[in-house]
Design an enzyme around this catalytic site. Structure first.
Site, PDB file in Angstrom:
ATOM      1  N   LYS A   1     -24.739 -19.534 -32.971  1.00 59.43           N
ATOM      2  CA  LYS A   1     -24.470 -18.914 -34.265  1.00 59.43           C
ATOM      3  C   LYS A   1     -23.766 -17.563 -34.111  1.00 59.43           C
ATOM      4  O   LYS A   1     -22.969 -17.174 -34.969  1.00 59.43           O
ATOM      5  CB  LYS A   1     -25.768 -18.763 -35.047  1.00 59.43           C
ATOM      6  CG  LYS A   1     -26.356 -20.088 -35.513  1.00 59.43           C
ATOM      7  CD  LYS A   1     -25.378 -20.884 -36.355  1.00 59.43           C
ATOM      8  CE  LYS A   1     -26.004 -22.087 -37.014  1.00 59.43           C
ATOM      9  NZ  LYS A   1     -25.017 -22.879 -37.791  1.00 59.43           N
TER      10      LYS A   1
ATOM     11  N   TYR B   1     -29.556 -21.791 -30.025  1.00 58.12           N
ATOM     12  CA  TYR B   1     -29.141 -21.730 -31.432  1.00 58.12           C
ATOM     13  C   TYR B   1     -28.575 -20.347 -31.768  1.00 58.12           C
ATOM     14  O   TYR B   1     -27.516 -20.231 -32.412  1.00 58.12           O
ATOM     15  CB  TYR B   1     -30.335 -22.061 -32.318  1.00 58.12           C
ATOM     16  CG  TYR B   1     -30.073 -22.049 -33.797  1.00 58.12           C
ATOM     17  CD1 TYR B   1     -29.407 -23.111 -34.416  1.00 58.12           C
ATOM     18  CD2 TYR B   1     -30.505 -20.995 -34.596  1.00 58.12           C
ATOM     19  CE1 TYR B   1     -29.178 -23.114 -35.783  1.00 58.12           C
ATOM     20  CE2 TYR B   1     -30.284 -20.989 -35.961  1.00 58.12           C
ATOM     21  CZ  TYR B   1     -29.623 -22.044 -36.552  1.00 58.12           C
ATOM     22  OH  TYR B   1     -29.394 -22.047 -37.906  1.00 58.12           O
TER      23      TYR B   1
END
Length: 304
Positions: free
Chosen positions: A177, A173
């Site tokens: 991002k 993640y």
């Protein structure tokens, strides 16, 4: 009655069936935008059908309040589906002014436990998901600009504090991002010539994705200002989608409650120049001097 910020603007919001996306769609509609509410209906880990009908429910809310919206359930990671999402806006409202890339899910796992399938799934929904719809939108806007029509378009991406500084247990993640933050900088630099701005958000809010990892910290406040309410981020999204934000591009906004700031991103620190090649034996003291001279980095989430 105050004028509506986004009157006449047409906006696509992906992952708009719940949480932040839902808050964005509702606020944009309240500000006069025509909204394409995109949501595939998956759960926080990407499980199929977990929230089937979520997009339609948000559309019903918007229409009940007097706004204009249509539901779309295409998969943002699919190239042709991205084309259909853009076409949905054009067919339903006759134009497109902004894309808010919000769709995503998490597969929280320590790096030593992360599987290739989990890694690929997270990068696909966040990185490829930010690519497909926006690329088709840019094709539309670029064609309009080349045909002599004025373009005043917006891309709003969704990064995260996890991408800006890292987060323990979220290697995939955080990687995705961070990539989105860099993508935003490149889009801003490349697309300005076509009348397109690109900015990103790093919201700190209560969503389905944060409720498991940060449930205690982000619990709903019974009294006073609810710092982690997703609705706190929505007004910035509406402003970024409006004509008023035309001069702002290439920025990453960090938000928490009523606090807003711009991320400074990676920046140069003090340096030492020998004017010749270093030997390995020399570098230990030099690196320590550089570490002592620079401003301290923000700690990785979960380490402090």
């Amino acid at each position: 009655m105050m004028p509506q910020m986004c009157e006449g603007r047409v906006v696509i919001v992906t992952g708009a069936g719940n949480g932040l996306g839902r808050a964005y769609a509702l606020d944009l509609a309240a500000e006069g935008a025509c909204v394409v509410v995109n949501d595939l209906g998956v759960g926080t880990h990407g499980e199929s059908g977990a929230t089937k009908g979520a997009a339609e429910k948000v559309v019903d809310e918007i229409r009940a309040a007097g706004g204009r919206a249509v539901a779309n359930t295409d998969d943002v990671t699919d190239w042709e589906a991205g084309r259909r999402i853009v076409q949905c806006a054009l067919d339903s409202f006759g134009g497109l002014d902004a894309v808010v890339n919000n769709a995503g899910f998490v597969r929280d796992r320590m790096f030593v436990s992360c599987t290739p399938d989990e890694w690929d799934a997270v990068l696909r929904v966040h990185l490829r998901g930010h690519f497909c719809t926006s690329r088709h939108a840019v094709d539309h806007w670029r064609a309009r600009q080349k045909a002599g029509s004025p373009v005043d378009a917006r891309i709003i991406n969704t990064s995260s504090g996890a991408g800006l500084q890292g987060s323990v247990g979220q290697s995939a993640y955080s990687t995705a991002k961070a990539g989105i933050a860099a993508l935003t900088l490149v889009q801003a630099a490349e697309l300005a010539r076509y009348g397109i701005t690109a900015n990103a958000l790093a919201p700190n809010a209560r969503t389905r994705m944060t409720e498991t990892a940060f449930a205690a910290e982000m619990s709903r406040q019974e009294e006073g200002f609810d710092i982690y309410a997703p609705e706190n981020t929505a007004p910035l999204v509406s402003w970024l989608c409006s004509a008023q934000s035309a001069e702002v591009t290439g920025q990453v906004f960090e938000l928490k409650g009523g606090r807003i700031r711009l991320s400074q991103g990676w920046t140069d620190s003090p340096e030492i120049d020998k004017k010749a090649r270093w030997s390995a034996a020399e570098l230990g003291p030099i690196v320590r001097r550089l570490l002592d001279a620079r401003a301290p980095a923000k700690p990785v989430y979960g380490t402090a």
